[in-house]
Design a protein around this motif. Structure first.
Motif, mmCIF file in Angstrom:
data_model
loop_
_atom_site.group_PDB
_atom_site.id
_atom_site.type_symbol
_atom_site.label_atom_id
_atom_site.label_comp_id
_atom_site.label_asym_id
_atom_site.label_seq_id
_atom_site.Cartn_x
_atom_site.Cartn_y
_atom_site.Cartn_z
ATOM 1 N N CYS A 139 4.174 9.620 -12.861
ATOM 2 C CA CYS A 139 4.376 10.320 -11.592
ATOM 3 C C CYS A 139 5.792 10.032 -11.107
ATOM 4 O O CYS A 139 6.135 8.882 -10.812
ATOM 5 C CB CYS A 139 3.369 9.844 -10.549
ATOM 6 N N GLY A 140 6.612 11.052 -11.034
ATOM 7 C CA GLY A 140 8.004 10.867 -10.681
ATOM 8 C C GLY A 140 8.210 10.390 -9.251
ATOM 9 O O GLY A 140 7.641 10.955 -8.317
ATOM 10 N N ILE A 141 9.041 9.350 -9.102
ATOM 11 C CA ILE A 141 9.378 8.852 -7.762
ATOM 12 C C ILE A 141 10.882 8.968 -7.507
ATOM 13 O O ILE A 141 11.369 8.537 -6.466
ATOM 14 C CB ILE A 141 8.934 7.383 -7.569
ATOM 15 N N LEU A 173 9.716 -0.959 -4.753
ATOM 16 C CA LEU A 173 8.870 -1.668 -3.796
ATOM 17 C C LEU A 173 9.117 -1.213 -2.368
ATOM 18 O O LEU A 173 8.556 -1.776 -1.426
ATOM 19 C CB LEU A 173 9.091 -3.182 -3.905
ATOM 20 N N GLY A 174 9.940 -0.178 -2.217
ATOM 21 C CA GLY A 174 10.189 0.385 -0.894
ATOM 22 C C GLY A 174 9.151 1.437 -0.538
ATOM 23 O O GLY A 174 8.458 1.982 -1.410
ATOM 24 N N GLU A 175 9.036 1.736 0.744
ATOM 25 C CA GLU A 175 8.057 2.728 1.196
ATOM 26 C C GLU A 175 8.635 4.136 1.108
ATOM 27 O O GLU A 175 9.844 4.337 1.067
ATOM 28 C CB GLU A 175 7.617 2.407 2.630
ATOM 29 N N TRP A 176 7.741 5.102 1.076
ATOM 30 C CA TRP A 176 8.133 6.505 0.978
ATOM 31 C C TRP A 176 8.973 6.915 2.194
ATOM 32 O O TRP A 176 8.698 6.503 3.317
ATOM 33 C CB TRP A 176 6.896 7.401 0.909
ATOM 34 N N THR A 177 9.955 7.763 1.960
ATOM 35 C CA THR A 177 10.736 8.308 3.060
ATOM 36 C C THR A 177 9.925 9.412 3.744
ATOM 37 O O THR A 177 8.918 9.896 3.211
ATOM 38 C CB THR A 177 12.054 8.912 2.560
ATOM 39 N N THR A 178 10.381 9.815 4.901
ATOM 40 C CA THR A 178 9.703 10.895 5.622
ATOM 41 C C THR A 178 9.657 12.167 4.787
ATOM 42 O O THR A 178 8.628 12.851 4.713
ATOM 43 C CB THR A 178 10.419 11.176 6.952
ATOM 44 N N GLU A 215 0.798 -1.226 0.000
ATOM 45 C CA GLU A 215 0.000 0.000 0.000
ATOM 46 C C GLU A 215 0.829 1.273 0.000
ATOM 47 O O GLU A 215 0.510 2.237 -0.686
ATOM 48 C CB GLU A 215 -0.951 0.008 1.208
ATOM 49 N N GLU A 216 1.888 1.308 0.792
ATOM 50 C CA GLU A 216 2.666 2.534 0.949
ATOM 51 C C GLU A 216 3.966 2.523 0.154
ATOM 52 O O GLU A 216 4.896 3.277 0.454
ATOM 53 C CB GLU A 216 2.962 2.763 2.435
ATOM 54 N N THR A 217 4.050 1.686 -0.864
ATOM 55 C CA THR A 217 5.264 1.626 -1.668
ATOM 56 C C THR A 217 5.191 2.609 -2.839
ATOM 57 O O THR A 217 4.115 3.007 -3.273
ATOM 58 C CB THR A 217 5.496 0.212 -2.211
ATOM 59 N N ARG A 218 6.358 2.967 -3.347
ATOM 60 C CA ARG A 218 6.421 3.916 -4.463
ATOM 61 C C ARG A 218 5.712 3.371 -5.705
ATOM 62 O O ARG A 218 5.124 4.134 -6.469
ATOM 63 C CB ARG A 218 7.885 4.231 -4.789
ATOM 64 N N HIS A 219 5.790 2.069 -5.906
ATOM 65 C CA HIS A 219 5.194 1.445 -7.087
ATOM 66 C C HIS A 219 3.679 1.598 -7.110
ATOM 67 O O HIS A 219 3.054 1.401 -8.160
ATOM 68 C CB HIS A 219 5.550 -0.047 -7.077
ATOM 69 N N ASN A 220 3.064 1.931 -5.967
ATOM 70 C CA ASN A 220 1.607 1.999 -5.876
ATOM 71 C C ASN A 220 1.053 3.415 -5.959
ATOM 72 O O ASN A 220 -0.086 3.659 -5.566
ATOM 73 C CB ASN A 220 1.129 1.342 -4.568
ATOM 74 N N ILE A 221 1.814 4.337 -6.499
ATOM 75 C CA ILE A 221 1.327 5.715 -6.588
ATOM 76 C C ILE A 221 0.070 5.796 -7.450
ATOM 77 O O ILE A 221 -0.809 6.627 -7.216
ATOM 78 C CB ILE A 221 2.424 6.656 -7.137
ATOM 79 N N GLY A 222 -0.073 4.899 -8.440
ATOM 80 C CA GLY A 222 -1.283 4.905 -9.266
ATOM 81 C C GLY A 222 -2.530 4.643 -8.443
ATOM 82 O O GLY A 222 -3.574 5.283 -8.644
ATOM 83 N N GLU A 241 6.186 14.271 2.888
ATOM 84 C CA GLU A 241 5.826 15.682 3.049
ATOM 85 C C GLU A 241 5.288 16.277 1.747
ATOM 86 O O GLU A 241 4.471 17.195 1.763
ATOM 87 C CB GLU A 241 7.045 16.473 3.516
ATOM 88 N N GLY A 242 5.760 15.761 0.619
ATOM 89 C CA GLY A 242 5.304 16.284 -0.662
ATOM 90 C C GLY A 242 4.324 15.379 -1.381
ATOM 91 O O GLY A 242 3.828 15.710 -2.468
ATOM 92 N N LEU A 243 4.011 14.244 -0.777
ATOM 93 C CA LEU A 243 3.181 13.247 -1.443
ATOM 94 C C LEU A 243 1.753 13.723 -1.664
ATOM 95 O O LEU A 243 1.169 13.493 -2.727
ATOM 96 C CB LEU A 243 3.184 11.948 -0.638
ATOM 97 N N SER A 244 1.184 14.410 -0.697
ATOM 98 C CA SER A 244 -0.203 14.856 -0.836
ATOM 99 C C SER A 244 -0.359 15.845 -1.989
ATOM 100 O O SER A 244 -1.359 15.808 -2.720
ATOM 101 C CB SER A 244 -0.703 15.473 0.473
#
Length: 203
Positions: A127-129, A143-148, A16-23, A152-155
């Motif tokens: 969407c750039g990761i 497949l890693g999770e977002w950093t702190t 759920e919280e991985t970069r690959h799941n931004i879609g 902050e910019g994800l929303s």
């Protein structure tokens, strides 16, 4: 007029919280009520008089084309009304790039869609990761999770991507590209990981 918007990701809480799941994240911001359907979860919304089908495939990433093919055919939606929302490690974090067609750039989800739907002549919102990983660690990174710091910019990224999706449905591809595509140089392509197995995999 109908549109099919497909957010790419992997099913299950593990991803759920991985970069690959931004879609998935972008589509979740556009609808609250989801139904279990063939090949995934779907929400139906209306925008500017258009019917918009939001689809989160329940296949693993490298089998995404099955769900796209099924729903394009079932709902009789032309490919020009298809938009795929996907992560892109060749773009800086939070950079967006809308295109009417293009290469899969090593992304197994796009590769599957291309193979099962007659080529790459469909719109995709990249969407750039970023690509902050060492050689050979591409799969681990996506497949890693977002950093702190990224959180902050994800929303803002999700909000703008959602606005881009709705603009595509309401105002068309070219107008939306003119309005939302932002600048910035593409970074050097990371080395492609080997294709995932035929049984389906998260990358």
């Amino acid at each position: 007029m109908k549109f099919l918007i497909v957010g790419l990701g992997n099913p299950g809480a593990k991803y759920e919280e991985t970069r690959h799941n931004i879609g998935f994240k972008v589509l979740d911001a556009l609808a609250e009520e989801w139904s279990d359907v063939s090949h995934g979860k779907m929400a139906r919304i209306k925008h500017r008089g258009k019917q918009v089908l939001l689809l989160k495939p329940d296949t693993f990433m490298n089998l995404s084309g099955k769900a796209v093919r099924y729903w394009l055919q079932k709902e009789n939606i032309p490919k020009e009304n298809l938009l795929v929302v996907v992560d892109d490690l060749h773009l800086d974090f939070a950079q967006l790039r809308l295109r009417g067609k293009g290469a899969d750039a090593g992304h197994n989800g796009l590769k599957s869609i291309d193979q099962l739907n007659g080529g790459n002549n469909y719109a995709r919102l990249r969407c750039g990761i970023g690509r902050d990983f060492h050689p050979g660690e591409q799969v681990k990174y996506v497949l890693g999770e977002w950093t702190t710091k990224e959180r902050e910019g994800l929303s803002d990224l999700i909000k703008t991507a959602g606005e881009t999706v709705l603009s595509f449905c309401g105002h068309g591809l070219q107008n939306t590209m003119n309005k939302f595509n932002n600048g910035g140089k593409k970074k050097k392509k990371a080395k492609q990981a080997p294709p995932a197995g035929s049984e389906g995999g998260p990358d």
